[in-house]
Design an enzyme around this catalytic site. Structure first.
Site, PDB file in Angstrom:
ATOM      1  N   CYS A 132      32.366 -64.203 -33.928  1.00 29.92           N
ATOM      2  CA  CYS A 132      32.355 -63.255 -32.796  1.00 29.92           C
ATOM      3  C   CYS A 132      33.258 -63.751 -31.675  1.00 29.92           C
ATOM      4  CB  CYS A 132      30.914 -63.103 -32.302  1.00 29.92           C
ATOM      5  SG  CYS A 132      30.757 -62.083 -30.838  1.00 29.92           S
ATOM      6  N   CYS A 135      31.940 -63.347 -28.071  1.00 28.82           N
ATOM      7  CA  CYS A 135      30.865 -64.282 -27.692  1.00 28.82           C
ATOM      8  C   CYS A 135      31.444 -65.664 -27.384  1.00 28.82           C
ATOM      9  CB  CYS A 135      29.845 -64.442 -28.819  1.00 28.82           C
ATOM     10  SG  CYS A 135      29.429 -62.949 -29.711  1.00 28.82           S
ATOM     11  N   ASP A 136      32.388 -66.115 -28.197  1.00 30.86           N
ATOM     12  CA  ASP A 136      32.795 -67.518 -28.153  1.00 30.86           C
ATOM     13  C   ASP A 136      34.242 -67.756 -27.762  1.00 30.86           C
ATOM     14  OD1 ASP A 136      30.241 -68.196 -29.126  1.00 30.86           O
ATOM     15  OD2 ASP A 136      30.870 -67.741 -31.166  1.00 30.86           O
TER      16      ASP A 136
END
Ligand code: NAP
Length: 303
Positions: A132, A135-136
């Site tokens: 993701c 997200c990261d």
């Protein structure tokens, strides 16, 4: 025990929209979600094809859908179904937290990330490997990352990571991408390098990812590339185990439905990515709407 007209399993675009339509039809509905509202769509860096929004992050779009749905339906997060039984025509959904009884069920369990299944993958998840980018991605600003895959998700991750300042390359196993032409053109315009005809054979590191071993299938050579991060976007696998346990017909992992989103099991409907076909948020929403109205029509007929 409270009894619902419809229990919706999964709070992605399909489940949330089913909740809106069920509520508007006057059905008493509950959504049971094993994680958080939004599902995989939360991870879409940018959604550019949902009508009415020229550009919106998956997270923002699904927050809006979730807020909208909350006005019509109870949404229970972190509520994972362990088994479903049927007693006197009523489904009993047993979760990690309790039990919900319902006359009908809409399965909107979506899909899960596929894994590469290569050495190093399990070891470095969360330590340089991610599925993701939204997200990261920020952890990898100004660092070297690769995205593995050639579909829409991989293309979107690549563009997002480039936008936020990562030094990104794409690794694809063939010599052409599967992603939509619009995304392919953007990758070309930005001059993002693609390592063609290549597969990742191993991910190496110590406490954190340090390199990937890449095999070029055409040149028949193996090379090691130094990277800080690996984003894997090689497709999805349908989350249809629960449906299978309930006797719902599955084909190639996906739930089979008719055009009213009915499955072969009476009073069980399915909607969204778990039914296969065109995996788009707009399609998941429409299938959710159809499933809820089907449930309403079936219950009304029996009144
Ligand atoms: P996908 O379309 O199935 O693409 C998976 C990609 O990974 C393909 O390029 C495939 O290569 C490659 N791949 C598969 N297994 C591999 C392996 N073991 N090693 C290396 N590469 C591998 O998956 P996705 O991109 O996650 O998308 C899933 C669905 O959601 C699709 O239907 C997609 O259209 C949809 N989606 C749509 C949007 C959008 O409309 N903007 C955004 C995201 C996702 P090959 O090409 O050689 O098969």
């Amino acid at each position: 025990m409270e009894e619902y007209d419809v229990a919706i399993v999964g709070a992605g675009p399909a489940g949330l929209t089913a909740g809106i339509y069920a509520g508007r039809e006057g059905l008493k509905a509950v959504i049971l979600e094993k994680a958080v509202k939004g599902g995989m769509a939360n991870a879409a860096p940018l959604v550019l094809n949902f009508p009415g929004f020229k550009s919106i992050t998956g997270l923002e779009l699904l927050k809006r859908v979730g807020d909208h749905a909350s006005g019509y339906v109870e949404i229970k997060e972190s509520e994972e179904i362990q088994k479903v039984e049927k007693e006197d025509g009523i489904f009993e959904l047993i979760t990690n937290k309790g039990q919900y009884n319902a006359k009908t069920i809409i399965i909107a369990t979506g899909t899960n990330y596929r894994e590469l299944g290569i050495p190093g993958e399990q070891k470095f998840i969360g330590k340089g490997i991610s599925y993701c980018s939204i997200c990261d991605g920020m952890f990898f600003r100004n660092k070297n990352v690769v995205v593995v895959g050639g579909g829409n998700s991989a293309a979107e991750h690549v563009l997002y990571l480039d936008d936020i300042g990562c030094n990104v390359k794409m690794i694809h196993r063939r010599d052409e991408l599967r992603a939509q032409k619009y995304l392919q053109n953007k990758i070309k315009e930005k001059g993002i390098p693609v390592i063609w005809n290549s597969v990742v054979r191993e991910i190496k590191g110590d406490n954190f990812v340090k390199s990937v071993v890449i095999y070029d299938r055409v040149r028949d050579v193996e090379e090691e590339l130094d990277v800080n991060g690996v984003f894997i976007a090689i497709g999805e696998k349908p989350s249809s185990e629960l449906a299978g346990e309930m006797g719902v017909e599955i084909d190639g992992g996906y739930i089979v439905t008719d055009k009213n989103q009915k499955t072969n099991v009476p009073h069980v409907y399915a909607a969204g990515d778990v039914t296969g076909g065109l995996k788009q948020i707009v399609v998941a929403c429409s299938e959710g709407a159809v499933a809820a109205v089907s449930a309403y029509n079936d219950l009304k007929l029996e009144d």
